[in-house]
Design a protein around this motif. Structure first.
Motif, PDB file in Angstrom:
ATOM      1  N   GLY A  15       0.844  -1.191   0.000  1.00 57.62           N
ATOM      2  CA  GLY A  15       0.000   0.000   0.000  1.00 57.62           C
ATOM      3  C   GLY A  15       0.872   1.229   0.000  1.00 57.62           C
ATOM      4  O   GLY A  15       2.087   1.150  -0.224  1.00 57.62           O
ATOM      5  N   ASP A  16       0.283   2.371   0.258  1.00 58.33           N
ATOM      6  CA  ASP A  16       1.032   3.618   0.299  1.00 58.33           C
ATOM      7  C   ASP A  16       1.741   3.773   1.642  1.00 58.33           C
ATOM      8  O   ASP A  16       1.185   3.429   2.688  1.00 58.33           O
ATOM      9  N   ARG A  17       2.957   4.290   1.607  1.00 55.33           N
ATOM     10  CA  ARG A  17       3.631   4.638   2.848  1.00 55.33           C
ATOM     11  C   ARG A  17       2.897   5.808   3.494  1.00 55.33           C
ATOM     12  O   ARG A  17       2.384   6.688   2.807  1.00 55.33           O
ATOM     13  N   LYS A  18       2.854   5.818   4.814  1.00 53.87           N
ATOM     14  CA  LYS A  18       2.156   6.871   5.535  1.00 53.87           C
ATOM     15  C   LYS A  18       3.142   7.924   6.028  1.00 53.87           C
ATOM     16  O   LYS A  18       4.346   7.788   5.878  1.00 53.87           O
ATOM     17  N   ASN A  19       2.619   8.956   6.632  1.00 54.56           N
ATOM     18  CA  ASN A  19       3.429  10.081   7.105  1.00 54.56           C
ATOM     19  C   ASN A  19       4.177  10.698   5.932  1.00 54.56           C
ATOM     20  O   ASN A  19       3.613  10.918   4.876  1.00 54.56           O
ATOM     21  N   ASP A  20       5.479  10.932   6.085  1.00 56.16           N
ATOM     22  CA  ASP A  20       6.203  11.599   4.995  1.00 56.16           C
ATOM     23  C   ASP A  20       6.824  10.609   4.012  1.00 56.16           C
ATOM     24  O   ASP A  20       7.447  11.004   3.043  1.00 56.16           O
ATOM     25  N   GLY A  21       6.665   9.307   4.277  1.00 61.32           N
ATOM     26  CA  GLY A  21       7.176   8.297   3.360  1.00 61.32           C
ATOM     27  C   GLY A  21       8.675   8.115   3.396  1.00 61.32           C
ATOM     28  O   GLY A  21       9.243   7.401   2.562  1.00 61.32           O
ATOM     29  N   ARG A  22       9.339   8.721   4.359  1.00 57.58           N
ATOM     30  CA  ARG A  22      10.794   8.616   4.441  1.00 57.58           C
ATOM     31  C   ARG A  22      11.212   7.200   4.823  1.00 57.58           C
ATOM     32  O   ARG A  22      10.657   6.593   5.749  1.00 57.58           O
ATOM     33  N   GLN A  57      15.227 -11.341  -5.394  1.00 57.74           N
ATOM     34  CA  GLN A  57      14.063 -10.933  -6.180  1.00 57.74           C
ATOM     35  C   GLN A  57      13.383  -9.758  -5.478  1.00 57.74           C
ATOM     36  O   GLN A  57      13.262  -9.756  -4.257  1.00 57.74           O
ATOM     37  N   GLN A  58      12.951  -8.789  -6.265  1.00 56.88           N
ATOM     38  CA  GLN A  58      12.221  -7.655  -5.723  1.00 56.88           C
ATOM     39  C   GLN A  58      10.729  -7.933  -5.867  1.00 56.88           C
ATOM     40  O   GLN A  58      10.240  -8.252  -6.951  1.00 56.88           O
ATOM     41  N   LEU A  59      10.006  -7.776  -4.752  1.00 59.82           N
ATOM     42  CA  LEU A  59       8.584  -8.095  -4.725  1.00 59.82           C
ATOM     43  C   LEU A  59       7.701  -6.854  -4.642  1.00 59.82           C
ATOM     44  O   LEU A  59       6.563  -6.878  -5.099  1.00 59.82           O
ATOM     45  N   VAL A  60       8.212  -5.799  -4.023  1.00 61.51           N
ATOM     46  CA  VAL A  60       7.449  -4.569  -3.841  1.00 61.51           C
ATOM     47  C   VAL A  60       8.374  -3.390  -4.130  1.00 61.51           C
ATOM     48  O   VAL A  60       9.535  -3.390  -3.707  1.00 61.51           O
ATOM     49  N   ALA A  61       7.872  -2.392  -4.841  1.00 61.49           N
ATOM     50  CA  ALA A  61       8.666  -1.201  -5.123  1.00 61.49           C
ATOM     51  C   ALA A  61       9.036  -0.502  -3.817  1.00 61.49           C
ATOM     52  O   ALA A  61       8.241  -0.449  -2.877  1.00 61.49           O
ATOM     53  N   GLU A  62      10.225   0.041  -3.759  1.00 58.36           N
ATOM     54  CA  GLU A  62      10.721   0.622  -2.516  1.00 58.36           C
ATOM     55  C   GLU A  62       9.872   1.787  -2.023  1.00 58.36           C
ATOM     56  O   GLU A  62       9.764   2.006  -0.816  1.00 58.36           O
ATOM     57  N   GLU A  63       9.264   2.534  -2.941  1.00 61.33           N
ATOM     58  CA  GLU A  63       8.476   3.682  -2.490  1.00 61.33           C
ATOM     59  C   GLU A  63       7.130   3.269  -1.886  1.00 61.33           C
ATOM     60  O   GLU A  63       6.428   4.093  -1.307  1.00 61.33           O
ATOM     61  N   MET A  64       6.796   1.980  -2.003  1.00 58.70           N
ATOM     62  CA  MET A  64       5.536   1.490  -1.467  1.00 58.70           C
ATOM     63  C   MET A  64       5.750   0.827  -0.100  1.00 58.70           C
ATOM     64  O   MET A  64       6.865   0.475   0.285  1.00 58.70           O
ATOM     65  N   ARG A  65       4.663   0.646   0.611  1.00 59.58           N
ATOM     66  CA  ARG A  65       4.663   0.086   1.972  1.00 59.58           C
ATOM     67  C   ARG A  65       4.371  -1.412   1.913  1.00 59.58           C
ATOM     68  O   ARG A  65       3.233  -1.827   1.728  1.00 59.58           O
ATOM     69  N   ALA A  66       5.407  -2.228   2.046  1.00 61.82           N
ATOM     70  CA  ALA A  66       5.229  -3.685   2.084  1.00 61.82           C
ATOM     71  C   ALA A  66       4.727  -4.093   3.467  1.00 61.82           C
ATOM     72  O   ALA A  66       4.928  -3.381   4.452  1.00 61.82           O
ATOM     73  N   TRP A  67       4.101  -5.258   3.534  1.00 62.04           N
ATOM     74  CA  TRP A  67       3.480  -5.721   4.778  1.00 62.04           C
ATOM     75  C   TRP A  67       4.349  -6.797   5.421  1.00 62.04           C
ATOM     76  O   TRP A  67       4.090  -7.993   5.283  1.00 62.04           O
TER      77      TRP A  67
END
Length: 248
Positions: free
Chosen positions: A20-27, A68-78
């Motif tokens: 999903g989307d990273r929260k706060n400032d996404g840093r 292997q990359q599963l989730v883009a770094e700018e996104m929030r993995a679970w």
């Protein structure tokens, strides 16, 4: 869809739907290491990429060291779940998660550790992540999680500039502290654990929660003895570690 700018490491893409989307400032200022807890590489990868599992990580490293990359770094993995570090409760929003194929009772392969080090060095450089913000799942979720486990070679990572490790401590003798103890020494122990980053209430009572945090600390820094008893080596190692931390 994963961005091409995310694949600085030599890794393949295998997108997971669990993000999903990273929260706060996404840093991004933390790297969190896990083991899969599964015997089979493909089983673990399929689980991380199965939408019904509702778990994922940004990267997955199999026993051969393939990444292997599963989730883009700018996104929030679970990957972190309920967790805490230095006041932050939403660890998923500030971290990159790396799952390493390991059942939990086996040694990590040389190829895996080389891959972990290379990936972490790349992430640290690109996101300006300090060494002391490379942690294990057990650090941010004591008592709930134990990965990457007592067999994970944190010292090898530290030797490569990944993670923070004080000089090995072998201090013996002196008083030990364990569940049920009370007083100022327990308060001091809890304060040092909290200063480092663990979630622990400074009550002066060595309760079950404090014991879980001590075990998590030992898992990372003194894996030869993970018993939740704060002996001289545990206390001295914790003190040394805090002296290495920047004054924030």
């Amino acid at each position: 869809m994963l961005s091409a700018t995310q694949t600085q490491c030599a890794c393949s893409l295998n997108p997971s739907p669990n993000f999903g989307d990273r929260k706060n400032d996404g840093r991004i200022d933390m790297i969190l290491l896990h083991y899969t807890g599964m015997e089979d590489d493909d089983q673990a990868l399929n689980w991380l990429c199965n939408e019904t599992s509702e778990v994922s990580s940004h990267y997955y490293i199999d026993r051969a060291g393939a990444t292997q990359q599963l989730v883009a770094e700018e996104m929030r993995a679970w990957h972190a779940g309920e967790a805490f570090w230095k006041g932050e409760k939403d660890i998923n929003s500030c971290s990159i998660g790396i799952e390493i194929a390991n059942a939990g009772h086996e040694d990590f392969t040389e190829e895996q550790i080389k891959a972990v080090i290379a990936l972490c060095q790349d992430l640290m450089a690109r996101h300006d992540i300090p060494a002391y913000r490379v942690l294990g799942h057990s650090d941010v979720a004591p008592g709930r999680k134990i990965d990457p486990g007592a067999k994970f070679p944190w010292q090898k990572l530290a030797d490569a500039g990944v993670g923070l490790m004080p000089e090995p401590e072998t201090a013996q003798g002196g008083r030990t502290f364990q569940r049920g103890d009370e007083g100022q020494p327990i308060q001091a122990l809890q304060t040092m654990l909290a200063v480092y980053g663990y979630r622990v209430d400074v009550t002066g009572v060595f309760d079950a929660a404090t014991e879980a945090v001590v075990k998590a600390f030992q898992m990372h820094f003194l894996p030869e003895r993970v018993d939740g008893v704060a002996d001289a080596a545990t206390i001295t190692t914790l003190y040394k570690l805090n002296t290495l931390m920047p004054k924030l």
